[in-house]
Scaffold this motif. Sequence first.
Motif, PDB file in Angstrom:
ATOM      1  N   ASN A 242       0.831  -1.211   0.000  1.00  0.00           N
ATOM      2  CA  ASN A 242       0.000   0.000   0.000  1.00  0.00           C
ATOM      3  C   ASN A 242       0.863   1.257   0.000  1.00  0.00           C
ATOM      4  OD1 ASN A 242      -2.371  -1.490   0.033  1.00  0.00           O
ATOM      5  ND2 ASN A 242      -2.490  -1.514   2.269  1.00  0.00           N
ATOM      6  N   LEU A 243       1.949   1.202   0.766  1.00  0.00           N
ATOM      7  CA  LEU A 243       2.852   2.356   0.817  1.00  0.00           C
ATOM      8  C   LEU A 243       3.493   2.598  -0.542  1.00  0.00           C
ATOM      9  CD1 LEU A 243       4.062   4.457   2.734  1.00  0.00           C
ATOM     10  CD2 LEU A 243       5.916   2.864   3.215  1.00  0.00           C
ATOM     11  N   ALA A 244       3.900   1.496  -1.204  1.00  0.00           N
ATOM     12  CA  ALA A 244       4.494   1.643  -2.534  1.00  0.00           C
ATOM     13  C   ALA A 244       3.473   2.194  -3.528  1.00  0.00           C
ATOM     14  CB  ALA A 244       5.036   0.294  -3.010  1.00  0.00           C
ATOM     15  N   ARG A 245       2.226   1.673  -3.442  1.00  0.00           N
ATOM     16  CA  ARG A 245       1.187   2.194  -4.344  1.00  0.00           C
ATOM     17  C   ARG A 245       0.894   3.661  -4.057  1.00  0.00           C
ATOM     18  NH1 ARG A 245      -1.082  -3.080  -3.729  1.00  0.00           N
ATOM     19  NH2 ARG A 245      -2.296  -2.388  -1.933  1.00  0.00           N
ATOM     20  N   SER A 246       0.864   3.999  -2.756  1.00  0.00           N
ATOM     21  CA  SER A 246       0.606   5.396  -2.404  1.00  0.00           C
ATOM     22  C   SER A 246       1.720   6.310  -2.900  1.00  0.00           C
ATOM     23  CB  SER A 246       0.457   5.531  -0.882  1.00  0.00           C
ATOM     24  OG  SER A 246      -0.639   4.788  -0.414  1.00  0.00           O
ATOM     25  N   GLU A 247       2.956   5.828  -2.771  1.00  0.00           N
ATOM     26  CA  GLU A 247       4.078   6.624  -3.247  1.00  0.00           C
ATOM     27  C   GLU A 247       4.037   6.777  -4.767  1.00  0.00           C
ATOM     28  OE1 GLU A 247       7.542   8.895  -3.290  1.00  0.00           O
ATOM     29  OE2 GLU A 247       6.073   8.414  -1.739  1.00  0.00           O
ATOM     30  N   THR A 248       3.696   5.674  -5.445  1.00  0.00           N
ATOM     31  CA  THR A 248       3.566   5.750  -6.904  1.00  0.00           C
ATOM     32  C   THR A 248       2.441   6.696  -7.298  1.00  0.00           C
ATOM     33  OG1 THR A 248       4.382   3.479  -7.124  1.00  0.00           O
ATOM     34  CG2 THR A 248       3.174   4.404  -8.990  1.00  0.00           C
ATOM     35  N   ALA A 249       1.310   6.595  -6.562  1.00  0.00           N
ATOM     36  CA  ALA A 249       0.184   7.483  -6.851  1.00  0.00           C
ATOM     37  C   ALA A 249       0.556   8.941  -6.572  1.00  0.00           C
ATOM     38  CB  ALA A 249      -1.032   7.077  -6.018  1.00  0.00           C
ATOM     39  N   ARG A 250       1.322   9.148  -5.495  1.00  0.00           N
ATOM     40  CA  ARG A 250       1.744  10.517  -5.166  1.00  0.00           C
ATOM     41  C   ARG A 250       2.628  11.092  -6.262  1.00  0.00           C
ATOM     42  NH1 ARG A 250       5.930  13.279  -3.119  1.00  0.00           N
ATOM     43  NH2 ARG A 250       7.226  11.413  -3.176  1.00  0.00           N
ATOM     44  N   GLN A 251       3.578  10.269  -6.696  1.00  0.00           N
ATOM     45  CA  GLN A 251       4.468  10.739  -7.757  1.00  0.00           C
ATOM     46  C   GLN A 251       3.698  10.992  -9.049  1.00  0.00           C
ATOM     47  OE1 GLN A 251       7.467   7.715  -7.992  1.00  0.00           O
ATOM     48  NE2 GLN A 251       8.495   8.348  -6.103  1.00  0.00           N
ATOM     49  N   ASN A 252       2.770  10.077  -9.368  1.00  0.00           N
ATOM     50  CA  ASN A 252       1.961  10.265 -10.573  1.00  0.00           C
ATOM     51  C   ASN A 252       1.080  11.507 -10.456  1.00  0.00           C
ATOM     52  OD1 ASN A 252       3.054   7.956 -11.691  1.00  0.00           O
ATOM     53  ND2 ASN A 252       1.367   6.646 -11.039  1.00  0.00           N
ATOM     54  N   MET A 253       0.528  11.703  -9.244  1.00  0.00           N
ATOM     55  CA  MET A 253      -0.338  12.862  -9.059  1.00  0.00           C
ATOM     56  C   MET A 253       0.446  14.154  -9.209  1.00  0.00           C
ATOM     57  SD  MET A 253      -2.885  13.805  -5.891  1.00  0.00           S
ATOM     58  CE  MET A 253      -1.553  14.217  -4.764  1.00  0.00           C
ATOM     59  N   LEU A 254       1.662  14.187  -8.634  1.00  0.00           N
ATOM     60  CA  LEU A 254       2.488  15.384  -8.792  1.00  0.00           C
ATOM     61  C   LEU A 254       2.800  15.632 -10.263  1.00  0.00           C
ATOM     62  CD1 LEU A 254       4.981  15.025  -5.801  1.00  0.00           C
ATOM     63  CD2 LEU A 254       3.104  16.660  -6.041  1.00  0.00           C
TER      64      LEU A 254
END
Length: 469
Positions: A242-254
């Motif tokens: 979940n943390l990896a997905r959240s980090e990926t989502a955060r980077q994608n969102m930025l």
Amino acid sequence: MTRPSLFVRLMGAFALVIIVGIVVISVIANQATTNELRQFMFQGEMVQMQEFANQLGTYYQARGSWDGIQTTLTRGANPSGDMMGGMMDDDGINWMNSQWMMGTSRVLIADARGIVVADSANRQLGARLASTGLTNGTPIRADGQSVGTLVVENDMMSGILDPASQQFLGQVNRSLLLGGSLAGLIALVLGFILFRQITAPLNALATASDKIATGDLTARAPVRGGDEIARVGRSFNAMADNLARSETARQNMLADIAHELRNPIGVIQSHLEAMQDGIFPLDHEQVASLHDETLLLARLVGDLRELALADAGQLTLHRAPTDLRALIERTVAALLPQANEQQITLNTILDEHIPILNLDAQRIEQVLRNLLSNALRHTPSNGTIKIRLMREKNFARVEVSDTGSGIEPDALPHVFERFWRGDKSRAREYGGAGLGLAIAKQLVEAHGGQIGVESELGKGTMFWFTLPN
């Protein structure tokens, strides 16, 4: 000072428990064995004393008096007073057991008056025994009459074990110590194996957590079995995923935010530079174009602000008693001209028994407008959009279904994600940034409801949401 590892502490505590257990068991077993041995020997002494008293009674009965008893008694004693060997009276009666006499330190025989007539130590001959000594002695009987008392003083009577008994107890203690040490060694080996099985997964989990703490989100803990530690490992790996997905989502969102902001800003910058260079005239048409871009930029920033407030739990709702049926009719009426222009039919099926709901009318209208705008965007000409309101247990359910092309099954789980667009080429044309459904989801959930989507390729899509009564 570095604390010992969990494995060392567990092994140390286990070894301490083993040592304490061996000591306690040894002490208890030694005490119990000593008591049982003393009791056994005491009972044997009592039997021997009674047999000796019976033989003394036979001696008195054969002679009618205690004459010669001192000589007979001392004949079986060594010069130090310790009894040796056996005795035989003049009639050939063996009235003394030599083995019992060897463990006896002193023998006293008193007549019926309590006067000592025989003393193996030859110290109290002719003296009167105290009443305590007579009470603790063994009565001597002849022809049914009490003719004297036998008093025996030995190590068993004083609670002191003889050398043979002490040697036996020593062997028992050594056996207990050897057996306890062997059992403790086996327990330590088994404890080593058990604690290693416990601490090894924990060490692996700690190593994986250290890697994640340093930014390596690919680290995972090995999981084996189904015990509690394995459950912790699986939970940790799920958390890491979940943390990896959240980090990926955060980077994608930025990246998406930067991309979406760059488009209107780039247009504004290029138009302004063109007007500065005289390429574009500074007229009403160019100013209107720049104004549209600023509106798009403002709408994007506003959407991002709403999502940030929702994530922080600070999204403000101005709840008031609201007629949801009237709210839907008003929203549909506002979008009817656009639907007519696109030759799309809007049908409403509204349950008349929906109660007045306590909600933020402006926010729910925002949700409805978003769903209807998406439906209008993806429904071809001569298509139909159906808006339905019904009661479902303690909730009001709103459905917006269209006859469009539908959504790919693989895309359905992502429709409420930020910056997701099913048709990227068309979405920007209409000014969408892929935030509308994400905002709608936050608004519905803030009201305590749920939102979802159902779609089938070639047949259309239905978005639905519920609101509590």
